[in-house]
Design an enzyme around this catalytic site. Structure first.
Site, PDB file in Angstrom:
ATOM      1  N   LYS A  42       0.842  -1.208   0.000  1.00 17.11           N
ATOM      2  CA  LYS A  42       0.000   0.000   0.000  1.00 17.11           C
ATOM      3  C   LYS A  42       0.877   1.257   0.000  1.00 17.11           C
ATOM      4  O   LYS A  42       2.071   1.188   0.270  1.00 17.11           O
ATOM      5  CB  LYS A  42      -0.909  -0.021   1.227  1.00 17.11           C
ATOM      6  CG  LYS A  42      -0.176   0.020   2.567  1.00 17.11           C
ATOM      7  CD  LYS A  42      -1.112  -0.351   3.721  1.00 17.11           C
ATOM      8  CE  LYS A  42      -0.386  -0.299   5.050  1.00 17.11           C
ATOM      9  NZ  LYS A  42      -1.215  -0.861   6.136  1.00 17.11           N
ATOM     10  N   TYR A 268      12.752  31.352   5.854  1.00  8.93           N
ATOM     11  CA  TYR A 268      11.470  32.010   6.147  1.00  8.93           C
ATOM     12  C   TYR A 268      11.287  32.255   7.635  1.00  8.93           C
ATOM     13  O   TYR A 268      11.679  31.432   8.467  1.00  8.93           O
ATOM     14  CB  TYR A 268      10.309  31.140   5.675  1.00  8.93           C
ATOM     15  CG  TYR A 268      10.145  31.128   4.171  1.00  8.93           C
ATOM     16  CD1 TYR A 268      10.076  32.316   3.439  1.00  8.93           C
ATOM     17  CD2 TYR A 268      10.039  29.916   3.481  1.00  8.93           C
ATOM     18  CE1 TYR A 268       9.915  32.283   2.057  1.00  8.93           C
ATOM     19  CE2 TYR A 268       9.867  29.882   2.107  1.00  8.93           C
ATOM     20  CZ  TYR A 268       9.808  31.073   1.400  1.00  8.93           C
ATOM     21  OH  TYR A 268       9.648  31.045   0.042  1.00  8.93           O
TER      22      TYR A 268
HETATM   23  C1  LIG Z   1      -0.417  -1.789   6.905  1.00 14.24           C
HETATM   24  C2  LIG Z   1      -0.920  -3.078   7.396  1.00 14.24           C
HETATM   25  C3  LIG Z   1      -0.047  -4.166   7.590  1.00 14.24           C
HETATM   26  C4  LIG Z   1       1.450  -4.061   7.461  1.00 14.24           C
HETATM   27  O1  LIG Z   1       2.006  -3.702   8.729  1.00 14.24           O
HETATM   28  P1  LIG Z   1       3.571  -3.565   8.932  1.00 14.24           P
HETATM   29  O2  LIG Z   1       3.721  -3.115  10.348  1.00 14.24           O
HETATM   30  O3  LIG Z   1       4.037  -2.533   7.966  1.00 14.24           O
HETATM   31  O4  LIG Z   1       4.168  -4.896   8.665  1.00 14.24           O
HETATM   32  C5  LIG Z   1      -0.592  -5.388   7.913  1.00 14.24           C
HETATM   33  N1  LIG Z   1      -1.937  -5.537   8.085  1.00 14.24           N
HETATM   34  C6  LIG Z   1      -2.788  -4.500   7.946  1.00 14.24           C
HETATM   35  C7  LIG Z   1      -4.239  -4.725   8.180  1.00 14.24           C
HETATM   36  C8  LIG Z   1      -2.318  -3.227   7.625  1.00 14.24           C
HETATM   37  O5  LIG Z   1      -3.166  -2.210   7.521  1.00 14.24           O
END
Ligand SMILES: *Cc1c(COP(=O)(O)O)cnc(C)c1O
Length: 376
Positions: A42, A268
């Site tokens: 993702k 800034y």
């Molecule tokens: C993002 C996510 C993961 C991955 O978690 P990590 O800590 O990056 O390994 C796994 N399961 C779900 C439901 C998630 O939303």
């Protein structure tokens, strides 16, 4: 693909595919031979590049992929990726794309289950794979135990969908102080998943562990685990970080060097005022590239010739200025914002955030460069 590692002339995020393979093998080594591994890609593969990472993971033998939104899964399908893809946060408005692109929805409420069944029936699906998520204490998405009879009753009335897996998500798997809470989540998950399985009359995959879960609670791997951050090189714990390799290196160069006298200000809002003579370097990346203002005023630093150069004053949209008073450097020299040595984890932690936030924030303006074999 294929550009060689080395000096850069602009801001780039270098992605080391060898490090990805190393992390994949390391995580696999923590699993029983028949435990499946789901790679979470993702948010542009945690800021790297979801497509390139997913393709490499497919070559390495990943069993499943996961994305947050159906749009992300659609991109992977358009790139020819055929691995099963779980969509962690589908919305009813996405069902057409989900079915059209063979994406597999997380079903987390009675409302979304009813809506998906009616969509699957309307499009004459048979045994379309769905994934049932239970809430075990994160209180974000998921069914409660008392929903089980409704799930069973809805599923008994249709052949259009079939449960491929049952899962839950841990709230604090990286935190040793929350061990008993995590164990209670795992126990609650097992109870609910077993109950649903018995009432359904067929088995499905069970999974509850994310990266820190894999590392800290290996006894709870059931049939599958889900790893995101671990594949990208972070274990949320120095014990594991030493065995993982950050895949992303954010590199830039020095655009200009200035000498400031005592009392002169920088950037800034005059966010920094020199208390003596100081030498500063201006770098071509800013908050629009993902280096948030929280890294300003000394909270963050970059590495130049192996030395820390603190960020001075406010981070601008397109630039930051760093202190190079004690560093022998010139305009055009390479700068490492984060990488395998000065890690995104260190930088993020020092600014009171987490590696996840820093790496996923690197904006699409920053060019991605892929390195095939690791030299680190
Ligand atoms: C993002 C996510 C993961 C991955 O978690 P990590 O800590 O990056 O390994 C796994 N399961 C779900 C439901 C998630 O939303």
């Amino acid at each position: 693909m294929g550009k060689t590692q080395g000096h850069t002339e602009e801001t780039v995020l270098e992605i080391d595919m060898g490090a990805l393979a190393h992390n994949y093998q390391y995580l696999r080594s923590k699993l029983k031979p028949d435990t499946k591994l789901m790679g979470v890609v993702k948010a542009y593969g945690y800021g790297s590049d979801a497509t390139e990472v997913a393709k490499e993971l497919a070559v390495l033998g990943i069993d499943y992929l996961a994305v947050a939104y159906s749009k992300e899964g659609e991109v992977l399908r358009n790139e020819g990726i055929a691995t099963p893809i779980l969509v962690l946060h589908p919305l009813s408005s996405n069902f057409e794309v989900i079915i059209d692109r063979c994406l597999e929805p997380n079903i987390y409420s009675v409302k979304i289950l009813e809506a998906f069944i009616s969509h699957a029936e309307a499009t004459q699906q048979r045994h379309y794979p769905i994934h049932i998520k239970f809430n075990t204490g994160l209180n974000r998405l998921g069914f409660q135990k008392q929903d089980i009879p409704t799930i069973v009753s809805l599923l008994s009335q249709t052949e259009s969908v079939r449960i491929k897996s049952i899962f839950s998500h841990l709230a604090a798997s990286e935190d040793p102080n929350e061990k008993s809470f995590t164990l209670s989540q795992i126990a609650a998950f097992k109870t609910m998943a077993d109950l649903l399985t018995v009432q359904l009359g067929y088995r499905s995959l069970f999974h509850v562990l994310n990266t820190s879960g894999i590392l800290n609670f290996p006894e709870a791997q059931f049939n599958m685990v889900r790893s995101g951050i671990g594949l990208y090189g972070f274990g949320n714990d120095s014990n594991f970080d030493k065995d993982l390799k950050p895949i992303a290196t954010l590199k830039t160069i020095i655009s200009q060097i200035h000498q400031l006298k005592e009392g002169e200000s920088l950037g800034y809002n005059r966010g920094f005022v020199a208390s003596g003579e100081i030498r500063t370097a201006t770098l071509p990346l800013g908050h629009a590239d993902g280096i948030s203002r929280i890294y300003g005023k000394g909270a963050g630093w970059v590495s130049i010739r192996g030395k820390k150069a603190p960020i001075l004053g406010n981070v601008c949209m397109d630039m930051i200025m760093v202190d190079v008073s004690t560093i022998d450097c010139r305009e055009g020299d390479e700068v490492i914002v984060f990488g395998p040595h000065n890690t995104a984890h260190e930088l993020a932690t020092h600014a009171n955030t987490i590696s996840y936030e820093l790496v996923t924030a690197i904006s699409q303006r920053v060019k991605r460069v892929f390195i095939k074999s690791s030299s680190k």
